[in-house]
Motif scaffolding. Structure first.
Motif, mmCIF file in Angstrom:
data_model
loop_
_atom_site.group_PDB
_atom_site.id
_atom_site.type_symbol
_atom_site.label_atom_id
_atom_site.label_comp_id
_atom_site.label_asym_id
_atom_site.label_seq_id
_atom_site.Cartn_x
_atom_site.Cartn_y
_atom_site.Cartn_z
ATOM 1 N N GLU A 46 0.898 -1.193 0.006
ATOM 2 C CA GLU A 46 0.177 0.158 -0.082
ATOM 3 C C GLU A 46 0.840 1.227 -0.004
ATOM 4 O O GLU A 46 1.753 1.490 1.075
ATOM 5 C CB GLU A 46 -0.976 -0.033 1.032
ATOM 6 C CG GLU A 46 -1.979 -1.178 1.148
ATOM 7 C CD GLU A 46 -2.965 -0.841 2.087
ATOM 8 O OE1 GLU A 46 -2.770 -0.087 3.212
ATOM 9 O OE2 GLU A 46 -4.041 -1.808 2.077
ATOM 10 N N TYR A 48 1.388 5.255 0.152
ATOM 11 C CA TYR A 48 0.573 6.575 0.792
ATOM 12 C C TYR A 48 1.350 7.821 0.419
ATOM 13 O O TYR A 48 2.407 7.970 1.045
ATOM 14 C CB TYR A 48 0.219 6.227 2.030
ATOM 15 C CG TYR A 48 -0.762 7.158 2.807
ATOM 16 C CD1 TYR A 48 -1.965 6.564 2.877
ATOM 17 C CD2 TYR A 48 -0.222 8.392 3.579
ATOM 18 C CE1 TYR A 48 -2.901 7.679 3.509
ATOM 19 C CE2 TYR A 48 -1.075 8.909 4.003
ATOM 20 C CZ TYR A 48 -2.599 8.781 4.102
ATOM 21 O OH TYR A 48 -3.465 9.646 4.881
ATOM 22 N N THR A 50 1.596 11.937 0.546
ATOM 23 C CA THR A 50 1.010 13.185 1.081
ATOM 24 C C THR A 50 2.146 14.148 0.539
ATOM 25 O O THR A 50 3.163 14.347 0.546
ATOM 26 C CB THR A 50 1.285 12.848 2.804
ATOM 27 O OG1 THR A 50 0.658 11.863 3.000
ATOM 28 C CG2 THR A 50 0.686 14.280 3.397
ATOM 29 N N SER A 108 -3.627 13.890 0.809
ATOM 30 C CA SER A 108 -3.044 12.374 0.562
ATOM 31 C C SER A 108 -3.621 11.674 -0.357
ATOM 32 O O SER A 108 -4.642 11.699 -0.719
ATOM 33 C CB SER A 108 -2.875 11.549 1.840
ATOM 34 O OG SER A 108 -2.181 12.382 3.011
ATOM 35 N N GLN A 110 -3.827 7.295 -1.589
ATOM 36 C CA GLN A 110 -3.504 5.742 -1.356
ATOM 37 C C GLN A 110 -3.956 4.761 -2.231
ATOM 38 O O GLN A 110 -4.751 5.162 -2.899
ATOM 39 C CB GLN A 110 -4.315 5.532 0.002
ATOM 40 C CG GLN A 110 -3.752 3.984 0.378
ATOM 41 C CD GLN A 110 -4.458 3.915 1.982
ATOM 42 O OE1 GLN A 110 -4.395 4.745 2.806
ATOM 43 N NE2 GLN A 110 -4.851 2.566 2.360
ATOM 44 N N ARG A 112 -3.224 0.661 -3.354
ATOM 45 C CA ARG A 112 -3.023 -0.787 -3.087
ATOM 46 C C ARG A 112 -2.368 -1.470 -4.480
ATOM 47 O O ARG A 112 -3.280 -1.635 -5.396
ATOM 48 C CB ARG A 112 -3.991 -1.394 -2.437
ATOM 49 C CG ARG A 112 -3.991 -2.899 -1.965
ATOM 50 C CD ARG A 112 -5.070 -3.307 -1.272
ATOM 51 N NE ARG A 112 -5.263 -2.473 0.030
ATOM 52 C CZ ARG A 112 -6.183 -2.594 0.698
ATOM 53 N NH1 ARG A 112 -7.280 -3.159 0.365
ATOM 54 N NH2 ARG A 112 -6.534 -1.741 1.906
ATOM 55 N N ASN A 172 -9.494 0.954 -0.939
ATOM 56 C CA ASN A 172 -8.241 1.015 -0.656
ATOM 57 C C ASN A 172 -7.895 1.312 1.045
ATOM 58 O O ASN A 172 -6.956 1.261 1.292
ATOM 59 C CB ASN A 172 -7.379 2.014 -1.272
ATOM 60 C CG ASN A 172 -7.027 1.179 -2.942
ATOM 61 O OD1 ASN A 172 -7.384 -0.027 -3.054
ATOM 62 N ND2 ASN A 172 -6.713 2.270 -3.920
ATOM 63 N N PHE A 173 -9.042 2.040 1.430
ATOM 64 C CA PHE A 173 -8.911 2.256 2.867
ATOM 65 C C PHE A 173 -9.207 1.261 3.782
ATOM 66 O O PHE A 173 -9.209 1.598 5.159
ATOM 67 C CB PHE A 173 -9.695 3.533 3.062
ATOM 68 C CG PHE A 173 -9.165 4.652 2.225
ATOM 69 C CD1 PHE A 173 -8.022 5.548 2.125
ATOM 70 C CD2 PHE A 173 -10.140 5.034 1.016
ATOM 71 C CE1 PHE A 173 -7.730 6.390 1.200
ATOM 72 C CE2 PHE A 173 -10.046 6.023 -0.008
ATOM 73 C CZ PHE A 173 -8.984 6.799 0.381
ATOM 74 N N ARG A 182 -5.231 6.510 8.048
ATOM 75 C CA ARG A 182 -3.621 6.428 8.374
ATOM 76 C C ARG A 182 -3.241 8.267 8.742
ATOM 77 O O ARG A 182 -3.709 8.836 8.416
ATOM 78 C CB ARG A 182 -2.869 6.341 7.088
ATOM 79 C CG ARG A 182 -3.177 4.954 6.656
ATOM 80 C CD ARG A 182 -2.249 4.269 5.683
ATOM 81 N NE ARG A 182 -1.012 4.357 6.074
ATOM 82 C CZ ARG A 182 0.156 3.805 5.266
ATOM 83 N NH1 ARG A 182 -0.075 3.068 4.260
ATOM 84 N NH2 ARG A 182 1.416 3.821 5.544
ATOM 85 N N ALA A 184 -0.485 10.062 8.350
ATOM 86 C CA ALA A 184 0.732 10.325 7.228
ATOM 87 C C ALA A 184 1.932 10.704 7.891
ATOM 88 O O ALA A 184 2.151 11.547 8.787
ATOM 89 C CB ALA A 184 0.078 11.321 6.450
ATOM 90 N N ALA A 289 -6.413 10.203 3.971
ATOM 91 C CA ALA A 289 -6.255 10.114 2.600
ATOM 92 C C ALA A 289 -7.517 10.846 1.872
ATOM 93 O O ALA A 289 -8.677 10.482 2.595
ATOM 94 C CB ALA A 289 -5.782 8.848 1.976
#
Length: 293
Positions: A46, A48, A50, A108, A110, A112, A172-173, A182, A184, A289
């Motif tokens: 994954e 991520y 930012t 952000s 994200q 996967r 994806n979260f 998340r 960041a 995100a």
């Protein structure tokens, strides 16, 4: 069975340097998990990304309305230079009425991915939509490997909110039916006095009780800044989900290491994992995100 761990010699080891130079306006975080499809050799990664909103250029969009924009290109590149993944997204922070406002939230994105075994370079490129010629490039090594199927932990995902069940469509979260927001860069900033985390234990014996211990410590400090513990039962046919929280209200500003340990009934250490935590009560941080535009 494919397993994942960062530092242990077991599992799917996806080794990545996560240290960022403070001058970068693009922050890349990575979480690595076992691929639940045992027929696939590799792991789930994954990404991520930012962007620091306070450094972006804001442009007038209407009466007392200003907005910034950033184009982020993410790539995972093989040693021969070919890309196994590439994507560009546009991120826009909230509209401001006054560009001198202190709060300019980061934004952000994200993603996967499922990656086969191999060595890669993770590359992120940031372009400010309203500042010609500005580009920020961040690169980090990424290695995907497979080894023996012993108990192992996935990466520890640092969260701003408790992992919670969600009726929202899978995206994806979410992992294991839980929605994850998340933190960041592992940053816990103004008003964020609780640290939450999520991880997965692989190769656990179904129904067996495991002890979960976690602690927060700064560098070579002689004592922990915060500690917690719990128990979990091994799940059958799927990863065993581990979650926990720590009170940060009395933790000072600084850089800390969160260590998560899993032990059996005899108190023997079976698996451990770490994550870097940054505590800064004076800084603003993103709520999580967002979807790209």
């Amino acid at each position: 069975m494919l397993l994942l761990a960062r530092l242990l010699p077991v599992g799917v080891a996806l080794c990545l340097s996560v240290t960022q130079a403070p001058t970068h306006q693009l922050q890349l975080d990575v979480a690595r998990f076992r691929n639940e499809d045992v027929a696939v050799k590799g792991g789930v990664v994954e990404l991520y990304a930012t962007v620091a909103g306070k450094h972006l250029t804001y442009q007038k969009r209407g009466p007392k309305m200003y907005q910034a924009g950033a184009t982020v290109t993410l790539e995972v590149v093989r040693p021969d230079g070919t890309a196994v993944y590439q994507e560009s997204v546009t991120l826009k922070p909230p509209v401001l009425r006054d560009t001198t406002a202190a709060i300019k939230n980061p934004v952000s994105f994200q993603k996967r991915l499922t990656l086969p075994e191999g060595r890669y370079t993770l590359r992120g490129q940031l372009k400010d939509q309203y500042r010609a010629g500005f580009t920020d490039i961040v690169e980090q090594p990424l290695v995907v490997e497979v080894s023996s199927p012993k108990p192992a932990l996935s990466d520890v995902v640092l969260l701003l909110k408790p992992a919670s069940r969600s009726s929202v469509e899978t995206n994806n979260f979410m992992r294991s039916g839980l929605s994850l927001t998340r933190a960041a860069g592992g940053l816990y900033a103004r008003g964020q006095d609780k640290l939450f985390f999520y991880s997965e234990l692989y190769a656990a014996l179904p129904g067996q009780a495991y002890g979960l211990r976690y602690r927060l410590r700064a560098g070579k400090a002689p004592k922990d800044a915060a500690t917690g513990q719990g128990t979990v039962q091994g799940a059958e046919g799927r990863p065993t989900v581990l979650t926990g929280e720590l009170d940060l209200s009395k933790v000072p500003a600084g850089k800390f290491t969160l260590t998560v340990e899993v032990r059996n009934a005899k108190n023997q250490l079976l698996a451990t994992q770490t994550a870097t935590v940054h505590r800064n009560p004076d800084e603003y941080a993103p709520a999580g995100a967002i979807l790209p535009r």
